[in-house]
Scaffold this motif. Structure first.
Motif, PDB file in Angstrom:
ATOM      1  N   VAL A   1      -6.710  30.254  46.589  1.00 64.13           N
ATOM      2  CA  VAL A   1      -6.313  29.455  45.424  1.00 64.13           C
ATOM      3  C   VAL A   1      -6.380  30.259  44.136  1.00 64.13           C
ATOM      4  N   TRP A   2      -7.438  31.050  43.970  1.00 68.19           N
ATOM      5  CA  TRP A   2      -7.636  31.741  42.699  1.00 68.19           C
ATOM      6  C   TRP A   2      -6.646  32.873  42.492  1.00 68.19           C
ATOM      7  N   MET A   3      -6.286  33.572  43.554  1.00 71.88           N
ATOM      8  CA  MET A   3      -5.269  34.612  43.425  1.00 71.88           C
ATOM      9  C   MET A   3      -3.901  33.994  43.146  1.00 71.88           C
ATOM     10  N   ILE A   4      -3.635  32.849  43.771  1.00 74.95           N
ATOM     11  CA  ILE A   4      -2.390  32.139  43.477  1.00 74.95           C
ATOM     12  C   ILE A   4      -2.377  31.695  42.023  1.00 74.95           C
ATOM     13  N   PHE A   5      -3.530  31.214  41.546  1.00 76.67           N
ATOM     14  CA  PHE A   5      -3.637  30.802  40.147  1.00 76.67           C
ATOM     15  C   PHE A   5      -3.298  31.962  39.210  1.00 76.67           C
ATOM     16  N   VAL A   6      -3.834  33.157  39.505  1.00 78.07           N
ATOM     17  CA  VAL A   6      -3.573  34.330  38.657  1.00 78.07           C
ATOM     18  C   VAL A   6      -2.088  34.677  38.658  1.00 78.07           C
ATOM     19  N   CYS A   7      -1.468  34.669  39.830  1.00 75.74           N
ATOM     20  CA  CYS A   7      -0.038  34.998  39.922  1.00 75.74           C
ATOM     21  C   CYS A   7       0.817  33.987  39.163  1.00 75.74           C
ATOM     22  N   LEU A   8       0.498  32.710  39.314  1.00 79.66           N
ATOM     23  CA  LEU A   8       1.258  31.679  38.612  1.00 79.66           C
ATOM     24  C   LEU A   8       1.024  31.762  37.100  1.00 79.66           C
ATOM     25  N   ALA A   9      -0.191  32.145  36.690  1.00 75.36           N
ATOM     26  CA  ALA A   9      -0.469  32.317  35.256  1.00 75.36           C
ATOM     27  C   ALA A   9       0.356  33.463  34.688  1.00 75.36           C
ATOM     28  N   LEU A  10       0.472  34.565  35.435  1.00 75.36           N
ATOM     29  CA  LEU A  10       1.308  35.678  34.999  1.00 75.36           C
ATOM     30  C   LEU A  10       2.763  35.248  34.888  1.00 75.36           C
ATOM     31  N   ALA A  11       3.208  34.435  35.848  1.00 76.17           N
ATOM     32  CA  ALA A  11       4.578  33.924  35.790  1.00 76.17           C
ATOM     33  C   ALA A  11       4.775  33.057  34.551  1.00 76.17           C
ATOM     34  N   GLY A  12       3.799  32.204  34.266  1.00 76.45           N
ATOM     35  CA  GLY A  12       3.898  31.343  33.093  1.00 76.45           C
ATOM     36  C   GLY A  12       3.930  32.132  31.800  1.00 76.45           C
ATOM     37  N   ALA A  13       3.147  33.208  31.717  1.00 70.47           N
ATOM     38  CA  ALA A  13       3.155  34.047  30.516  1.00 70.47           C
ATOM     39  C   ALA A  13       4.512  34.698  30.319  1.00 70.47           C
ATOM     40  N   ALA A  14       5.091  35.214  31.393  1.00 69.60           N
ATOM     41  CA  ALA A  14       6.407  35.843  31.302  1.00 69.60           C
ATOM     42  C   ALA A  14       7.471  34.838  30.881  1.00 69.60           C
ATOM     43  N   ASP A  15       7.412  33.639  31.444  1.00 69.51           N
ATOM     44  CA  ASP A  15       8.382  32.607  31.097  1.00 69.51           C
ATOM     45  C   ASP A  15       8.256  32.190  29.634  1.00 69.51           C
ATOM     46  N   MET A  16       7.023  32.100  29.132  1.00 67.41           N
ATOM     47  CA  MET A  16       6.812  31.730  27.733  1.00 67.41           C
ATOM     48  C   MET A  16       7.369  32.791  26.792  1.00 67.41           C
ATOM     49  N   ILE A  17       7.158  34.058  27.108  1.00 72.95           N
ATOM     50  CA  ILE A  17       7.692  35.138  26.269  1.00 72.95           C
ATOM     51  C   ILE A  17       9.217  35.093  26.256  1.00 72.95           C
ATOM     52  N   SER A  18       9.804  34.858  27.419  1.00 75.24           N
ATOM     53  CA  SER A  18      11.259  34.697  27.479  1.00 75.24           C
ATOM     54  C   SER A  18      11.709  33.540  26.594  1.00 75.24           C
ATOM     55  N   GLY A  19      10.987  32.420  26.640  1.00 75.44           N
ATOM     56  CA  GLY A  19      11.341  31.257  25.836  1.00 75.44           C
ATOM     57  C   GLY A  19      11.232  31.521  24.345  1.00 75.44           C
ATOM     58  N   ILE A  20      10.217  32.275  23.929  1.00 77.47           N
ATOM     59  CA  ILE A  20      10.052  32.613  22.515  1.00 77.47           C
ATOM     60  C   ILE A  20      11.238  33.435  22.025  1.00 77.47           C
ATOM     61  N   PHE A  21      11.642  34.426  22.815  1.00 75.52           N
ATOM     62  CA  PHE A  21      12.765  35.265  22.422  1.00 75.52           C
ATOM     63  C   PHE A  21      14.067  34.458  22.375  1.00 75.52           C
TER      64      PHE A  21
END
Length: 405
Positions: free
Chosen positions: A281-301
């Motif tokens: 669960v925790w490794m999945i959480f980290v991967c999904l958090a990284l995905a969310g960060a990338a998506d947010m940066i894309s959204g800001i741009f």
């Protein structure tokens, strides 16, 4: 947003409990697709033609009704599956009418040079709901059932209506075009003529269609034998997005937003691919958090590009088109995720979807040189909008008593 994110966890959870079907859960998103397209475009047209505050308030009232209907259905001895589809479609339609007005208000009240900062701040509204709410929703579902989750969502809409009532009117320009099919077509033609804008839409659609997989979370939690972690999975991307927002001051210094969107969208796909191989669960959480960060940066741009280059008289209609890009992708992506999982399982759907996302983003980057070369310092549309806003500021009355209410 807080209440809506709780319901976002409750609907697929309840659908899984009622049907135990990957496909049935994925089809919830597919049922929402047509209302989103139709209402998103029309919502853009009325955002340019009517009082944006009134649109937002009435839409919020409609969303309260759909949430209350889900609550009543969940309280029945035999909850009906069709209600989840119908209310999901109605809520998406009403929300799509509202969203362009919410997006267009940002450009209306924020200075040109502060649009990037505003994009970062506006993400906090989503993050506030998306981090705490899914975790709370997961606990409520397992402890008290789906009716309690929908009840809390309904209560939050009552509160938001009270707060929105205190916002003053946000009327359209005196020469605003009336909402019509013709005005919609005018907005679509403008969007198509701007290859840089089309790049922001197409890259985001591709990224979401191939890598969005939230419909799989109830099944993933079950496979991990951790049903109580369902809310944690839904919150993971928002945690990453919040970190990206709070540390996102650097994005204001980026002038090549097109390249930024491409890199961030590809990073999103890589992170989702890694999720397929995470052992717990925790490794999945980290991967999904990284995905969310990338998506947010894309959204800001993307939001910065939109607000710095689109003329204000077209902002609402273009916000409706933008809604199609960032909302249609997740809906189709969840349907895709459910279909692929039906054939190959949860991990296969995650891994293959992430890999296809990276391939599609790179292919679009190669096919859209205008988007790839976008630079806010030299782009004709960005310079024209900056000059227009400066001229408006120079002509504004210096005496506060002369300023419009």
């Amino acid at each position: 947003m807080f209440g809506t994110m709780i319901s976002m966890v409750a609907v697929p959870y309840q659908m899984k409990e009622l049907t135990d079907s990957y496909l049935a859960v994925g089809l919830v998103s597919l049922a929402e697709f047509v209302p989103m397209v139709v209402c998103g475009l029309w919502g853009g047209a009325i955002a340019d033609a009517l009082d944006r505050r009134r649109i937002i308030w009435l839409s919020e009232l409609g969303l309260l009704v759909t949430s209350a209907a889900l609550m009543i259905n969940a309280m029945l001895p035999d909850p009906q599956v069709w209600v989840l589809y119908v209310m999901g479609a109605l809520a998406t339609g009403v929300g799509s009418l509202q969203r362009p007005s919410l997006e267009a208000v940002i450009q209306q009240v924020v200075k040109h040079e502060q649009q990037s900062a505003a994009a970062v701040l506006s993400s906090l509204r989503w993050n506030f709901g998306a981090i705490v709410a899914p975790a709370l929703g997961g606990l409520m579902l397992t402890a008290w059932g789906t009716a309690s989750a929908y009840a809390l969502d309904t209560l939050t809409f009552v509160l938001s209506l009270v707060l929105l009532w205190r916002v003053r009117a946000i009327p359209p320009a005196d020469d605003a075009a009336p909402a019509s099919i013709r005005s919609l077509i005018e907005g679509v033609r403008y969007a198509v003529s701007r290859k840089d804008l089309m790049g922001t839409y197409l890259v985001d659609i591709a990224a979401m269609v191939f890598a969005m997989s939230t419909a799989l979370y109830p099944f993933l939690a079950e496979e991990l034998r951790a049903p109580e972690a369902l809310g944690l999975l839904y919150s993971a991307a928002a945690v990453g997005a919040l970190i990206a927002s709070l540390t996102g001051r650097w994005t204001a210094r980026v002038q090549r937003q097109g390249v930024g969107v491409i890199v961030a969208a590809a990073a999103w796909g890589v992170a989702v691919t890694l999720t397929a191989f995470a052992p717990d669960v925790w490794m999945i959480f980290v991967c999904l958090a990284l995905a969310g960060a990338a998506d947010m940066i894309s959204g800001i741009f993307r939001l910065t590009m939109w607000n710095q280059t689109i003329p204000p008289e077209l902002r609402g209609r273009l916000a409706g088109i933008e809604l199609l890009s960032y909302a249609s992708g997740p809906m189709l992506g969840n349907a895709r995720a459910g279909l692929m999982a039906n054939f190959g399982g949860t991990r296969f759907s995650l891994g293959a979807g992430g890999a296809l996302c990276v391939a599609a983003v790179l292919a679009l980057a190669a096919a859209l040189p205008r988007f790839r070369a976008y630079d806010a310092r030299t782009d004709e549309h960005a310079l024209a909008e900056k000059a227009r806003r400066q001229a408006t500021t120079d002509q504004a009355p210096t005496d506060p008593a002369q300023a419009p209410a």
